[in-house]
Design a protein around this motif. Sequence first.
Motif, mmCIF file in Angstrom:
data_model
loop_
_atom_site.group_PDB
_atom_site.id
_atom_site.type_symbol
_atom_site.label_atom_id
_atom_site.label_comp_id
_atom_site.label_asym_id
_atom_site.label_seq_id
_atom_site.Cartn_x
_atom_site.Cartn_y
_atom_site.Cartn_z
ATOM 1 N N ASN A 157 0.555 -1.023 0.435
ATOM 2 C CA ASN A 157 0.202 0.189 -0.331
ATOM 3 C C ASN A 157 0.775 1.014 -0.143
ATOM 4 N N ILE A 158 0.764 2.543 0.002
ATOM 5 C CA ILE A 158 0.921 3.980 -0.134
ATOM 6 C C ILE A 158 1.934 3.634 1.025
ATOM 7 N N SER A 159 1.497 3.376 2.245
ATOM 8 C CA SER A 159 2.294 3.482 3.106
ATOM 9 C C SER A 159 3.742 3.176 3.222
ATOM 10 N N ASP A 160 3.334 2.163 2.688
ATOM 11 C CA ASP A 160 4.598 0.633 3.014
ATOM 12 C C ASP A 160 5.361 1.858 2.295
ATOM 13 N N ILE A 161 5.128 2.388 0.762
ATOM 14 C CA ILE A 161 6.282 3.062 0.057
ATOM 15 C C ILE A 161 6.519 4.556 0.561
ATOM 16 N N VAL A 162 5.961 4.979 0.792
ATOM 17 C CA VAL A 162 6.124 6.594 1.220
ATOM 18 C C VAL A 162 6.945 6.401 3.110
ATOM 19 N N PHE A 220 2.747 15.398 -4.014
ATOM 20 C CA PHE A 220 2.585 15.215 -3.333
ATOM 21 C C PHE A 220 3.011 14.712 -2.745
ATOM 22 N N LEU A 221 4.240 14.207 -2.690
ATOM 23 C CA LEU A 221 5.204 13.325 -2.239
ATOM 24 C C LEU A 221 5.976 14.421 -1.731
ATOM 25 N N GLN A 222 6.427 15.856 -1.804
ATOM 26 C CA GLN A 222 7.066 17.239 -1.270
ATOM 27 C C GLN A 222 5.862 18.009 -0.541
ATOM 28 N N PHE A 223 4.274 17.045 -1.083
ATOM 29 C CA PHE A 223 3.587 17.799 0.106
ATOM 30 C C PHE A 223 4.160 16.772 1.511
ATOM 31 N N LEU A 224 3.694 16.022 1.578
ATOM 32 C CA LEU A 224 3.708 14.620 2.388
ATOM 33 C C LEU A 224 5.713 14.490 3.126
ATOM 34 N N LEU A 266 -2.983 10.805 0.869
ATOM 35 C CA LEU A 266 -2.306 9.371 0.597
ATOM 36 C C LEU A 266 -2.769 8.643 -0.059
ATOM 37 N N GLN A 267 -4.503 9.395 1.029
ATOM 38 C CA GLN A 267 -5.460 8.363 -0.375
ATOM 39 C C GLN A 267 -5.802 8.241 -2.195
ATOM 40 N N TYR A 268 -5.038 9.301 -1.952
ATOM 41 C CA TYR A 268 -5.550 10.056 -3.558
ATOM 42 C C TYR A 268 -3.891 9.352 -3.982
ATOM 43 N N LEU A 269 -2.992 9.224 -4.313
ATOM 44 C CA LEU A 269 -1.773 8.347 -3.908
ATOM 45 C C LEU A 269 -2.354 7.054 -4.458
ATOM 46 N N GLN A 270 -3.356 6.727 -3.711
ATOM 47 C CA GLN A 270 -3.324 5.249 -3.240
ATOM 48 C C GLN A 270 -4.052 4.467 -4.513
ATOM 49 N N ALA A 271 -4.825 5.780 -4.456
ATOM 50 C CA ALA A 271 -6.065 5.327 -5.738
ATOM 51 C C ALA A 271 -5.733 5.597 -7.047
ATOM 52 N N TYR A 287 -2.482 6.287 -8.211
ATOM 53 C CA TYR A 287 -1.247 6.583 -9.300
ATOM 54 C C TYR A 287 -0.481 4.986 -8.480
ATOM 55 N N LEU A 288 -0.450 4.398 -7.129
ATOM 56 C CA LEU A 288 -0.107 3.112 -6.743
ATOM 57 C C LEU A 288 -1.022 1.427 -7.439
ATOM 58 N N PRO A 289 -1.950 1.498 -8.301
ATOM 59 C CA PRO A 289 -1.734 0.722 -9.761
ATOM 60 C C PRO A 289 -1.479 0.623 -10.615
ATOM 61 N N SER A 290 -0.670 1.437 -10.594
ATOM 62 C CA SER A 290 -0.007 1.910 -12.194
ATOM 63 C C SER A 290 1.816 1.796 -11.326
ATOM 64 N N TYR A 291 1.634 2.301 -10.585
ATOM 65 C CA TYR A 291 3.593 2.080 -10.016
ATOM 66 C C TYR A 291 3.621 0.441 -9.718
ATOM 67 N N LEU A 292 3.080 -0.210 -9.246
ATOM 68 C CA LEU A 292 2.992 -1.457 -8.952
ATOM 69 C C LEU A 292 4.290 -1.922 -10.437
ATOM 70 N N SER A 293 3.426 -1.491 -10.909
ATOM 71 C CA SER A 293 4.063 -2.860 -13.249
ATOM 72 C C SER A 293 4.364 -1.969 -13.207
ATOM 73 N N SER A 294 4.906 -0.617 -13.034
ATOM 74 C CA SER A 294 6.088 0.399 -13.918
ATOM 75 C C SER A 294 7.533 -0.146 -13.567
ATOM 76 N N ASN A 295 8.538 0.009 -14.751
ATOM 77 C CA ASN A 295 9.520 -0.424 -14.927
ATOM 78 C C ASN A 295 10.510 0.261 -13.908
ATOM 79 N N MET A 296 9.608 1.164 -13.804
ATOM 80 C CA MET A 296 10.390 2.198 -11.913
ATOM 81 C C MET A 296 11.026 0.777 -11.081
#
Length: 448
Positions: free
Chosen positions: A213-218, A239-243, A319-324, A326-335
């Motif tokens: 989940n997003i907390s595991d990453i952030v 968004f991350l800079q704000f966090l 956090l909830q917005y990033l979870q909904a 951006y997280l799904p696409s990140y999990l399958s990204s080359n990054m």
Amino acid sequence: MSVARLPQSFSLDARNLCRGTSRLERGFADVYAEGSGGGGSGGGGGGGTCRELLFQFQRFLQRRGQRHLLQFCFDADSFKAACGSRCSAANTGLTALAESGGPSETSVADNPSSRVAERLRKLIESDAVSLYKAYLAPEANPKLPIDDAIKVQIVEAMCSDNESHCIQPNTFDAARQAVYSLLADQLYNEFLSSPILAEYQLDFLSNRLGELNISDIVYCSSLVFNFMEYMDSLGASRFLQFLFDVRNFESNSASPEAATAASDEDALCLYDRYFSLQATYPLGFDDQFRVEVEIALCPSEPGAGVRLDCFERAKQLVLQYLQAAYLPSYLSSNMLSNHIASLTYLVDTAYLRSAKEQQQQQQQVQSNNYQQQFHRHSSTSTAATTSSTVGSVHSEPVTNADYQRSIVNFGRVDHLGRFHSDLHPIDGRKYGGGGGAAAAALSLLVEF
């Protein structure tokens, strides 16, 4: 590329608040609390995560021969807790005895309360001596890396001429604090960048990627930078800079040295940067939410300053917005794939290095064993040869007769100095000079 913003229709789900911890990494205080019996803080299975990370940290210390440092802190905490309860029980019994006026016909030593207090004092003394011998005594192995002055202080606290002296619960506090600081400030930071933690994270990302989940990453220092690059490529890094900024504000404001005026100024800077109508990095909050933030920034009492949780709702919304979004696409990204590949390389390299070091150690041991066997064999052979030679040469004294018998005569010299050979040819032939070739040569030598 357009700047990403929160959609106006996105609202905070209070039933699914994101925790402020990661299952891939935790702070030392949480991990230590799990081992000392306090249990890891934080929700979402934090205790299980802390147990796993504690086990990995113990592996790290074991390989470096430093696991006794962590164990000493645990033992010192246990001693302090047990000593405190025993001292309290002993003092309670003696206080009750004193308030009752004491026994009239029996001595204090025969009173049950006194006997219990003495027994508890002996238990405390036994535990203290055991702890001292295991970690602080001169013969302790391995030793603790603490100053000798602390050891002297502990010895003085344990020893007393007073027979009723009771060792205090804080006897080992100075030593425990020194070792704890070493673990928290140095060794745990080294653990966070070690192949052992990388192996744990690699196992999680390989087998439990769908649970991420997003907390595991952030809140994971190694993974959040990879996610930051991904968000930057999408124009959504604000968004991350704000966090990050909110976390720094909460950390600085919570410190005892923080001034109220400085905290208020930091909060207003965050508001101007992300929430105001002239925000430098607008996140897309609507007017209603902006008003809620403004109200939260207002002190509840004059001179009280802003609350530490004034940005909590905004943080949860991001956090909830990033979870909904951006997280799904990140999990399958080359990054993320590249990050997993780098962890794999780090773990594999560490295993190869470890295997090579073990092989070299085994070869060194075999070489040492061979050299020892060779030296023992050489020493045995040399001793046997020397003994045999000495015995054969010096077993009997050498006399003058033995020496004379050992001389070989080839002829004789008469009174005129002429040499007469005793050697004759085997076939009976005569050579010139009457003594053969050898006689002639010896005769010339004598005449010369």
